[in-house]
Design a protein around this motif. Structure first.
Motif, short mmCIF file in Angstrom:
data_model
loop_
_atom_site.label_atom_id
_atom_site.label_comp_id
_atom_site.label_asym_id
_atom_site.label_seq_id
_atom_site.Cartn_x
_atom_site.Cartn_y
_atom_site.Cartn_z
N THR B 49 0.81 -1.22 0.00
CA THR B 49 0.00 0.00 0.00
C THR B 49 0.85 1.28 0.00
O THR B 49 0.32 2.35 -0.25
N ALA B 50 2.15 1.16 0.34
CA ALA B 50 2.97 2.37 0.43
C ALA B 50 3.06 3.07 -0.92
O ALA B 50 3.32 2.44 -1.94
N HIS B 51 2.83 4.40 -0.91
CA HIS B 51 2.79 5.15 -2.16
C HIS B 51 4.13 5.20 -2.88
O HIS B 51 4.20 5.37 -4.08
N ASP B 52 5.23 5.11 -2.10
CA ASP B 52 6.54 5.23 -2.76
C ASP B 52 7.11 3.89 -3.20
O ASP B 52 8.23 3.82 -3.68
N GLU B 53 6.35 2.80 -3.05
CA GLU B 53 6.79 1.51 -3.56
C GLU B 53 6.28 1.38 -4.99
O GLU B 53 5.09 1.20 -5.22
N ILE B 54 7.15 1.46 -5.94
CA ILE B 54 6.71 1.41 -7.33
C ILE B 54 7.06 0.06 -7.96
O ILE B 54 6.23 -0.58 -8.62
N ALA B 55 8.28 -0.41 -7.71
CA ALA B 55 8.75 -1.63 -8.37
C ALA B 55 7.80 -2.80 -8.15
O ALA B 55 7.53 -3.58 -9.05
N THR B 56 7.25 -2.90 -6.92
CA THR B 56 6.40 -4.05 -6.60
C THR B 56 5.04 -3.97 -7.31
O THR B 56 4.28 -4.92 -7.28
N LYS B 57 4.74 -2.84 -7.94
CA LYS B 57 3.44 -2.70 -8.61
C LYS B 57 3.53 -2.93 -10.12
O LYS B 57 2.52 -3.03 -10.80
N LEU B 58 4.77 -3.00 -10.62
CA LEU B 58 4.93 -2.98 -12.08
C LEU B 58 4.37 -4.22 -12.77
O LEU B 58 3.84 -4.14 -13.87
N ASN B 83 -6.94 -9.06 -5.97
CA ASN B 83 -6.76 -7.98 -5.01
C ASN B 83 -5.60 -7.06 -5.43
O ASN B 83 -5.74 -5.83 -5.45
N VAL B 84 -4.47 -7.66 -5.78
CA VAL B 84 -3.29 -6.86 -6.14
C VAL B 84 -3.58 -6.04 -7.40
O VAL B 84 -3.29 -4.85 -7.47
N ILE B 85 -4.19 -6.69 -8.39
CA ILE B 85 -4.42 -6.01 -9.67
C ILE B 85 -5.46 -4.90 -9.52
O ILE B 85 -5.27 -3.80 -10.03
N LYS B 86 -6.51 -5.15 -8.75
CA LYS B 86 -7.51 -4.09 -8.58
C LYS B 86 -6.99 -2.94 -7.75
O LYS B 86 -7.28 -1.78 -8.04
N GLN B 87 -6.21 -3.24 -6.70
CA GLN B 87 -5.67 -2.13 -5.90
C GLN B 87 -4.67 -1.31 -6.73
O GLN B 87 -4.61 -0.09 -6.62
N THR B 88 -3.88 -2.00 -7.55
CA THR B 88 -2.94 -1.27 -8.41
C THR B 88 -3.72 -0.36 -9.37
O THR B 88 -3.39 0.82 -9.53
N ASN B 89 -4.74 -0.92 -9.98
CA ASN B 89 -5.53 -0.14 -10.94
C ASN B 89 -6.19 1.06 -10.26
O ASN B 89 -6.24 2.15 -10.81
N TYR B 90 -6.66 0.84 -9.04
CA TYR B 90 -7.32 1.91 -8.29
C TYR B 90 -6.31 3.03 -8.00
O TYR B 90 -6.59 4.22 -8.20
N ASP B 91 -5.12 2.65 -7.54
CA ASP B 91 -4.13 3.67 -7.19
C ASP B 91 -3.65 4.43 -8.43
O ASP B 91 -3.43 5.65 -8.37
N ILE B 92 -3.47 3.71 -9.52
CA ILE B 92 -3.05 4.41 -10.76
C ILE B 92 -4.13 5.41 -11.19
O ILE B 92 -3.83 6.49 -11.67
N GLU B 97 0.60 10.66 -8.28
CA GLU B 97 2.03 10.42 -8.08
C GLU B 97 2.38 8.98 -8.48
O GLU B 97 3.39 8.74 -9.16
N THR B 98 1.54 8.02 -8.06
CA THR B 98 1.79 6.62 -8.44
C THR B 98 1.75 6.51 -9.97
O THR B 98 2.63 5.91 -10.59
N ALA B 99 0.73 7.10 -10.58
CA ALA B 99 0.60 7.01 -12.04
C ALA B 99 1.82 7.60 -12.73
O ALA B 99 2.36 7.02 -13.67
N SER B 100 2.30 8.73 -12.24
CA SER B 100 3.41 9.37 -12.95
C SER B 100 4.71 8.58 -12.72
O SER B 100 5.49 8.40 -13.65
N LYS B 101 4.92 8.05 -11.52
CA LYS B 101 6.15 7.28 -11.29
C LYS B 101 6.16 5.99 -12.10
O LYS B 101 7.17 5.60 -12.67
N VAL B 102 5.02 5.31 -12.12
CA VAL B 102 4.92 4.05 -12.86
C VAL B 102 5.17 4.30 -14.35
O VAL B 102 5.96 3.61 -14.99
#
Ligand code: SF4
Ligand code: SF4
Lengths: 127, 263
Positions: B49-58, B83-92, B97-102
């Motif tokens: 859930t941490a906003h600054d963790e990007i690599a684990t969401k790729l 769960n992982v895919i929907k939470q990722t999609n929601y945050d993007i 910030e998540t969207a721009s870093k990703v």
């Protein structure tokens, strides 16, 4: 040091600890409550006070199941599990501080254990 | 024939082959084409859930983007992948910030901004097939079987990202149970955690949780429990001190649709 770390934890979790009204519902609904030294509502309070070292040294950070019950049920939308996650990351991100190492794994396996469990502990317990 | 991009995930290739095999057989019987991307990676099992963790969401973003490129919705069947895919999609979609870093990392031709529609297989049954239509295709109803639906945590929470069902009083699996001719059993622990990955860190705590879940279902008269999650299945079978058969929901569905033997 502690203040910088507190800022980082608040920023990365996105949690506003000041919204907490200390009702304890997060702790009451936590399924792993009995296994934790510090409970979800205490994480919120202790991060607010900057009492981070105690939290980072406690096994409680590895006992959260990431079940999101406290996130769902907090009446103030505080989302305590996100704070616990940020504190745990701060702890395991320190040099040499992975909570689990690959050599530990073979002893934990049995024929039916799904890969999902192994990838989950790596994600939760290591950098 | 409707087409979905289908993401099986790592566990469905190994310890949870039944979940996958029956999901594919049922989709065929329901005139749905599941197309697996040529390449995919493990979702990581739990969402960071941490906003600054990007690599684990790729890896989740790559999967989402491959469905976008094919112009299809994405369907998953494992609760954890879902769960992982929907939470990722929601945050993007909700956190710039998540969207721009990703997107800064991935350098896609067109940035991925959360466009893909994600279904859990159960949602596909409800929203695309429809439980009434599904009921018409049942050839071998499970008449008289009392089935306890086990949601656990990953299907429902956090509800603002998962948006699947009422997180405290869900009924999607009970509706499926009715559609296949069986009787749903409602019990208190159906949306509480089974102990999850804690079975590796401290088995005794997973034993406590799983026993509480299975006991609660048994006390309400269930003959069996069904789940969508390989780790729930493992915990409820291996770590519970109460005996009750536990199956993947795709297996009982395949039985009802008469496609179990040839899958
Ligand atoms: S449930 Fe929410 S408001 Fe109540 S103590 Fe926990 S974090 Fe604070
Ligand atoms: S997410 Fe963690 S702290 Fe929150 S209720 Fe679940 S186990 Fe307890």
């Amino acid at each position: 040091m502690d203040n910088k770390q507190k800022e980082q934890i608040l920023r990365s979790s996105g949690v506003n600890v000041l919204k907490c009204m200390r009702c304890g519902k997060c702790t009451a609904t936590c399924p792993n409550y009995e296994e934790m030294e510090y409970h979800p509502h205490e994480f919120v309070y202790m991060v607010e006070k900057g009492d981070l070292e105690k939290l980072m040294a406690s096994q409680s950070i590895y006992r959260c199941l990431t079940c999101f019950a406290c996130v769902e049920r907090c009446p103030r939308g505080v989302e305590p599990a996100k704070l616990i996650e940020a504190v745990r990351l701060a702890a395991v991100h320190r040099q040499g501080e992975n909570h689990i190492v690959p050599d530990d794994i073979p002893g934990m396996l049995d024929d039916d254990l799904p890969q999902q469990a192994i990838v989950s502990v790596f994600r939760k317990y290591t950098k | 024939m409707r087409t979905f991009t289908y993401y099986p995930g790592c566990t469905l290739r190994t310890k949870a082959k039944d979940l996958d095999r029956y999901a594919r057989a049922c989709a065929k019987a329901l005139d749905i084409s599941l197309e697996e991307p040529e390449e995919w990676q493990c979702c990581g099992g739990v969402y960071t859930t941490a906003h600054d963790e990007i690599a684990t969401k790729l890896s989740a973003v790559r999967t989402l983007n491959s469905a976008k490129e094919k112009n299809t919705p994405l369907v998953t069947v494992c609760s954890a992948c879902h769960n992982v895919i929907k939470q990722t999609n929601y945050d993007i979609s909700h956190d710039a910030e998540t969207a721009s870093k990703v997107n800064n990392y991935m350098q896609l031709e067109t940035p991925y901004l959360g466009e893909t529609v994600v279904y859990h297989y159960l949602e596909m049954l409800r929203d695309v097939v429809g439980f009434d239509e599904l009921a018409k295709k049942v050839t071998d109803p499970l008449t008289g079987k009392k089935i306890a639906a086990y949601y656990g945590c990953l299907l429902l929470r956090p509800s603002k990202a998962l948006a699947m069902d009422d997180p405290e009083n869900p009924h999607i699996i009970e509706d499926l149970i009715r559609a296949i001719g069986a009787e749903p059993v409602i019990y208190a622990q159906r949306n509480e955690c089974c102990g999850g990955y804690m079975t590796m860190e401290d088995r005794s705590s997973a034993v406590k949780r799983s026993t509480a879940v299975v006991t609660s279902a048994a006390e309400m008269g269930a003959d069996m429990i069904i789940t969508a999650c390989p780790l729930c299945l493992y915990n409820l079978k291996k770590n519970s001190q109460t005996e009750l058969p536990v199956y993947y929901f795709t297996e009982v569905l395949a039985e009802a649709l008469g496609v179990k033997e040839d899958s």
